[in-house]
Design a protein around this motif. Structure first.
Motif, PDB file in Angstrom:
ATOM      1  N   PHE A  61      13.267  29.973  41.258  1.00 11.08           N
ATOM      2  CA  PHE A  61      12.823  31.309  41.211  1.00 11.08           C
ATOM      3  C   PHE A  61      12.660  31.932  39.846  1.00 11.08           C
ATOM      4  O   PHE A  61      13.435  31.955  39.095  1.00 11.08           O
ATOM      5  CB  PHE A  61      13.586  32.514  42.125  1.00 11.08           C
ATOM      6  CG  PHE A  61      12.946  33.631  42.135  1.00 11.08           C
ATOM      7  CD1 PHE A  61      11.686  33.739  42.958  1.00 11.08           C
ATOM      8  CD2 PHE A  61      13.410  34.642  41.443  1.00 11.08           C
ATOM      9  CE1 PHE A  61      11.157  34.954  42.984  1.00 11.08           C
ATOM     10  CE2 PHE A  61      12.971  35.953  41.547  1.00 11.08           C
ATOM     11  CZ  PHE A  61      11.782  36.204  42.410  1.00 11.08           C
ATOM     12  N   HIS A  62      11.246  32.107  39.676  1.00 13.27           N
ATOM     13  CA  HIS A  62      10.744  32.758  38.262  1.00 13.27           C
ATOM     14  C   HIS A  62      10.337  34.117  38.439  1.00 13.27           C
ATOM     15  O   HIS A  62       9.449  34.151  38.779  1.00 13.27           O
ATOM     16  CB  HIS A  62      10.038  32.017  37.452  1.00 13.27           C
ATOM     17  CG  HIS A  62      10.489  30.421  37.587  1.00 13.27           C
ATOM     18  ND1 HIS A  62      11.056  29.594  36.511  1.00 13.27           N
ATOM     19  CD2 HIS A  62      10.253  29.290  38.546  1.00 13.27           C
ATOM     20  CE1 HIS A  62      11.230  28.426  36.917  1.00 13.27           C
ATOM     21  NE2 HIS A  62      10.602  28.182  38.229  1.00 13.27           N
ATOM     22  N   GLN A  63      11.209  35.001  37.800  1.00 12.76           N
ATOM     23  CA  GLN A  63      10.657  36.342  37.993  1.00 12.76           C
ATOM     24  C   GLN A  63      10.141  36.980  36.657  1.00 12.76           C
ATOM     25  O   GLN A  63      11.207  36.728  35.723  1.00 12.76           O
ATOM     26  CB  GLN A  63      11.652  37.413  38.348  1.00 12.76           C
ATOM     27  CG  GLN A  63      11.780  38.822  38.142  1.00 12.76           C
ATOM     28  CD  GLN A  63      10.591  39.335  39.337  1.00 12.76           C
ATOM     29  OE1 GLN A  63      10.708  39.335  40.420  1.00 12.76           O
ATOM     30  NE2 GLN A  63       9.436  40.066  38.590  1.00 12.76           N
ATOM     31  N   LEU A  64       8.944  37.168  36.516  1.00 11.16           N
ATOM     32  CA  LEU A  64       8.348  37.685  35.142  1.00 11.16           C
ATOM     33  C   LEU A  64       9.252  39.115  34.614  1.00 11.16           C
ATOM     34  O   LEU A  64       9.337  39.908  35.589  1.00 11.16           O
ATOM     35  CB  LEU A  64       6.962  37.922  35.043  1.00 11.16           C
ATOM     36  CG  LEU A  64       6.106  36.631  34.446  1.00 11.16           C
ATOM     37  CD1 LEU A  64       6.365  35.514  35.477  1.00 11.16           C
ATOM     38  CD2 LEU A  64       4.741  36.997  34.307  1.00 11.16           C
ATOM     39  N   ALA A  65       9.519  39.300  33.432  1.00 10.85           N
ATOM     40  CA  ALA A  65      10.056  40.484  33.077  1.00 10.85           C
ATOM     41  C   ALA A  65       8.873  41.589  32.926  1.00 10.85           C
ATOM     42  O   ALA A  65       7.669  41.273  32.753  1.00 10.85           O
ATOM     43  CB  ALA A  65      10.516  40.173  31.545  1.00 10.85           C
ATOM     44  N   GLU A  66       9.336  42.865  32.914  1.00  9.11           N
ATOM     45  CA  GLU A  66       8.518  43.679  32.672  1.00  9.11           C
ATOM     46  C   GLU A  66       7.738  43.544  31.227  1.00  9.11           C
ATOM     47  O   GLU A  66       7.879  42.955  30.247  1.00  9.11           O
ATOM     48  CB  GLU A  66       9.161  45.084  32.424  1.00  9.11           C
ATOM     49  CG  GLU A  66       8.359  46.407  32.411  1.00  9.11           C
ATOM     50  CD  GLU A  66       9.122  47.708  32.090  1.00  9.11           C
ATOM     51  OE1 GLU A  66       8.475  48.907  31.933  1.00  9.11           O
ATOM     52  OE2 GLU A  66      10.376  47.599  32.327  1.00  9.11           O
ATOM     53  N   GLY A  67       6.396  43.915  31.570  1.00  9.76           N
ATOM     54  CA  GLY A  67       5.366  43.597  30.299  1.00  9.76           C
ATOM     55  C   GLY A  67       4.706  42.214  30.176  1.00  9.76           C
ATOM     56  O   GLY A  67       4.126  41.913  29.172  1.00  9.76           O
ATOM     57  N   GLN A  68       5.402  41.177  31.024  1.00  5.19           N
ATOM     58  CA  GLN A  68       4.896  39.902  30.979  1.00  5.19           C
ATOM     59  C   GLN A  68       3.848  39.662  32.219  1.00  5.19           C
ATOM     60  O   GLN A  68       3.862  40.154  33.350  1.00  5.19           O
ATOM     61  CB  GLN A  68       5.914  38.949  31.523  1.00  5.19           C
ATOM     62  CG  GLN A  68       6.998  38.876  30.126  1.00  5.19           C
ATOM     63  CD  GLN A  68       8.390  37.769  30.160  1.00  5.19           C
ATOM     64  OE1 GLN A  68       8.245  37.395  31.428  1.00  5.19           O
ATOM     65  NE2 GLN A  68       8.812  37.492  29.327  1.00  5.19           N
ATOM     66  N   TYR A  69       2.762  38.779  31.852  1.00  4.01           N
ATOM     67  CA  TYR A  69       1.735  38.542  32.476  1.00  4.01           C
ATOM     68  C   TYR A  69       1.517  37.184  32.572  1.00  4.01           C
ATOM     69  O   TYR A  69       1.531  36.397  31.427  1.00  4.01           O
ATOM     70  CB  TYR A  69       0.414  39.381  31.988  1.00  4.01           C
ATOM     71  CG  TYR A  69       0.674  41.020  32.157  1.00  4.01           C
ATOM     72  CD1 TYR A  69       0.490  41.611  33.417  1.00  4.01           C
ATOM     73  CD2 TYR A  69       1.075  41.714  31.314  1.00  4.01           C
ATOM     74  CE1 TYR A  69       0.767  43.033  33.526  1.00  4.01           C
ATOM     75  CE2 TYR A  69       1.396  42.952  31.123  1.00  4.01           C
ATOM     76  CZ  TYR A  69       1.229  43.636  32.379  1.00  4.01           C
ATOM     77  OH  TYR A  69       1.594  44.949  32.491  1.00  4.01           O
ATOM     78  N   ILE A  70       0.653  36.639  33.553  1.00  5.41           N
ATOM     79  CA  ILE A  70       0.324  35.092  33.559  1.00  5.41           C
ATOM     80  C   ILE A  70      -1.271  35.042  33.455  1.00  5.41           C
ATOM     81  O   ILE A  70      -1.826  35.719  34.217  1.00  5.41           O
ATOM     82  CB  ILE A  70       0.615  34.573  35.153  1.00  5.41           C
ATOM     83  CG1 ILE A  70       2.170  34.924  35.573  1.00  5.41           C
ATOM     84  CG2 ILE A  70       0.318  33.175  35.133  1.00  5.41           C
ATOM     85  CD1 ILE A  70       2.421  34.556  36.800  1.00  5.41           C
ATOM     86  N   LEU A  71      -1.578  34.218  32.885  1.00  2.73           N
ATOM     87  CA  LEU A  71      -2.934  33.748  32.566  1.00  2.73           C
ATOM     88  C   LEU A  71      -2.979  32.345  32.753  1.00  2.73           C
ATOM     89  O   LEU A  71      -2.153  31.470  32.491  1.00  2.73           O
ATOM     90  CB  LEU A  71      -3.445  34.119  31.161  1.00  2.73           C
ATOM     91  CG  LEU A  71      -3.384  35.284  30.561  1.00  2.73           C
ATOM     92  CD1 LEU A  71      -3.844  35.260  28.861  1.00  2.73           C
ATOM     93  CD2 LEU A  71      -4.181  36.360  31.324  1.00  2.73           C
ATOM     94  N   PRO A  72      -4.237  31.796  33.366  1.00  2.00           N
ATOM     95  CA  PRO A  72      -4.428  30.307  33.324  1.00  2.00           C
ATOM     96  C   PRO A  72      -4.264  29.662  31.949  1.00  2.00           C
ATOM     97  O   PRO A  72      -4.545  30.203  30.902  1.00  2.00           O
ATOM     98  CB  PRO A  72      -5.930  30.370  33.634  1.00  2.00           C
ATOM     99  CG  PRO A  72      -6.238  31.556  34.493  1.00  2.00           C
ATOM    100  CD  PRO A  72      -5.515  32.691  33.644  1.00  2.00           C
ATOM    101  N   GLY A  73      -3.664  28.443  31.903  1.00  2.00           N
ATOM    102  CA  GLY A  73      -3.850  27.727  30.692  1.00  2.00           C
ATOM    103  C   GLY A  73      -5.267  27.342  30.244  1.00  2.00           C
ATOM    104  O   GLY A  73      -6.243  27.640  30.981  1.00  2.00           O
ATOM    105  N   PHE A  74      -5.536  27.613  28.894  1.00  2.00           N
ATOM    106  CA  PHE A  74      -6.823  27.322  28.436  1.00  2.00           C
ATOM    107  C   PHE A  74      -7.256  26.000  28.289  1.00  2.00           C
ATOM    108  O   PHE A  74      -6.664  25.055  28.202  1.00  2.00           O
ATOM    109  CB  PHE A  74      -7.050  27.825  27.030  1.00  2.00           C
ATOM    110  CG  PHE A  74      -6.923  29.319  26.905  1.00  2.00           C
ATOM    111  CD1 PHE A  74      -7.385  30.063  27.892  1.00  2.00           C
ATOM    112  CD2 PHE A  74      -6.414  29.974  25.719  1.00  2.00           C
ATOM    113  CE1 PHE A  74      -7.432  31.621  27.853  1.00  2.00           C
ATOM    114  CE2 PHE A  74      -6.251  31.391  25.661  1.00  2.00           C
ATOM    115  CZ  PHE A  74      -6.865  32.109  26.485  1.00  2.00           C
ATOM    116  N   VAL A  75      -8.578  25.878  28.561  1.00  2.00           N
ATOM    117  CA  VAL A  75      -9.304  24.537  28.706  1.00  2.00           C
ATOM    118  C   VAL A  75     -10.121  24.381  27.399  1.00  2.00           C
ATOM    119  O   VAL A  75     -11.096  24.985  27.049  1.00  2.00           O
ATOM    120  CB  VAL A  75      -9.993  24.348  29.827  1.00  2.00           C
ATOM    121  CG1 VAL A  75     -10.622  22.847  29.918  1.00  2.00           C
ATOM    122  CG2 VAL A  75      -9.301  24.211  31.069  1.00  2.00           C
TER     123      VAL A  75
END
Length: 454
Positions: A61-75
């Motif tokens: 289980f991976h809980q993002l910390a406050e202020g963290q965001y997920i983006l797709p990896g770049f191509v």
């Protein structure tokens, strides 16, 4: 849910369309053992709390910390891997002189596998640290060094598409750096294709061989014909440069009495798995041919500012149905970051729309309808790149690979200016796109495997 599935919880940004961002606030992302997104669960969904109860506190289980965001990896659709060793130098001279004075002598050194190992190992690690999870690489004419690059991508977990470069014309290439002859160039390319296909069987994320005529000026007709046949035989990716600058575009016009696009198509090199770099001087007929054949454009905005002699009308070509992604074009582009190229794509499009010559009246100074938003440039760096390669990457949605970068906006050494805890999420997205530095990229995942962290 499979008990070995990984569960991520956080807010993600992905492209809903080529013009619009989708914000997935506090969603759950269920990643299966193959590294694919099995399910995306919104907080209002019935199984949201059930999944949380089942996974919280577990190792998967991976809980993002406050202020963290997920983006797709770049191509990144256009990287000259050997040129990483000269990035940031000699960007002030014309393309033809730059190639012959700096680039070809450097690339010739990659016959030395120890040198190749040092440069390529550093490059692949650097690109991953900059959030690039998939890269389309030009290597050199050397088969062994090109295979080494594919092996490094496999070992580091990056999805690498690698091409052994073909430069067989003795009249157009320096004696110190070219293929021995046309039959050797084609034989080496076929052996390279087979070796990379074999290597890919051992990788989770995949590595892919790419048929790579450097550009028309460096290749004989026989080589171009043979490469087209190899691409068809192995259903391989194809990459080259197309109508990049006044010089390159004019050379092909003089040699074939047609533009690059139609010359490449004549040799069977425009296909659904083809990506052509730059394309600044495409005509409408050329663009229609790209759309018809499924050929994509690798837009390299930083490099174009130095070498292309023009600003490519991306909005116009997109409207014609051409697939487009972003490329760094290391080292014609000095930066290994697609964040930097997203920013330059927006700036260049504004300059094309507004015009650059203050001596002209404002209403006929630029090209109307050319501007690009940061949302649109983000699409090019992610979903547009995935579509250009016909791979399920570049989006955070079900049945796509878990290729992501986790951005920390609260890092003390690189804090983004977010002072309102209820700030609009789209505004936060824009700040991420304009202000992220490599140290903000805390983790990078490819195909469900963590490949970089800091």
């Amino acid at each position: 849910m499979d008990k070995y599935m990984q569960l991520f919880r956080g807010t993600a940004f992905s492209s809903k369309s080529s013009k619009e961002i989708e914000i997935l606030k506090e969603h759950l992302f269920c990643v299966n053992p193959d590294g694919m997104i099995e399910k995306v669960v919104a907080p209002a969904d019935a199984d949201y709390q059930l999944l949380l109860d089942a996974y919280e506190g577990k190792d998967n289980f991976h809980q993002l910390a406050e202020g963290q965001y997920i983006l797709p990896g770049f191509v990144d659709l256009h990287v000259h891997a050997p040129q990483w060793a000269q990035s940031g130098t000699a960007l002030d001279i014309p393309l033809y002189d730059w190639l012959n004075t700096y680039t070809f002598p450097l690339e010739s050194k990659f016959s030395d596998l120890d040198f190749a190992q040092e440069v390529y190992d550093d490059l692949v690690g650097t690109l991953l640290a900059n959030g690039t999870t998939t890269a389309l690489y030009f290597a050199t004419v050397h088969k062994e060094a090109s295979l080494l690059l594919a092996q490094i991508c496999a070992d580091k977990g990056q999805r690498g598409l690698v091409g052994k470069v073909v430069m067989d014309d003795p009249e157009q290439n320096p004696e110190t750096y070219r293929d021995a002859d046309t039959p050797t160039a084609l034989a080496d390319t076929e052996e390279f294709i087979l070796a990379v296909k074999e290597l890919s069987k051992t990788t989770k994320q995949g590595v892919f061989p790419v048929v790579t005529p450097r550009f028309i000026p460096s290749c004989t007709d026989e080589a171009l014909q043979g490469l087209g046949e190899l691409a068809k035989k192995y259903d391989a990716y194809v990459q080259s440069h197309c109508s990049e600058s006044d010089w390159a575009h004019g050379y092909v016009r003089n040699r074939f009495q047609k533009n690059d696009a139609f010359a490449l198509h004549h040799f069977g090199l425009l296909r659904d798995k083809s990506v052509m770099a730059h394309c600044n001087f495409l005509s409408d007929d050329d663009a229609d041919l790209f759309a018809e054949t499924g050929t994509a454009i690798a837009h390299c905005p930083i490099s174009n500012a130095y070498f292309a002699n023009s600003v490519i009308p991306i909005a116009h070509f997109h409207a014609k149905g051409v697939e487009i992604g972003l490329g760094t074009d290391i080292s014609g582009g000095f930066s290994p970051s697609l964040f930097d190229n997203v920013r330059q794509a927006v700036m260049s499009s504004r300059m094309l729309e507004d015009g650059v010559n203050p001596a002209l009246p404002a209403n006929n100074r630029g090209v109307p309808g050319s501007r690009m938003t940061v949302d649109e440039a983000f699409y090019l760096a992610t979903a547009g790149g995935g579509e250009s390669l016909s791979l399920p990457i570049g989006r955070i949605q079900e049945r796509y690979a878990w290729d992501v970068q986790i951005i920390d906006t609260k890092l003390p050494s690189a804090k983004l200016p977010i002072f309102n805890e209820d700030e609009d999420l789209h505004d936060i997205f824009q700040k991420i796109m304009y202000l992220t530095r490599p140290e903000n990229i805390r983790e990078v995942w490819v195909q469900g495997e963590k490949v970089h962290s800091r």
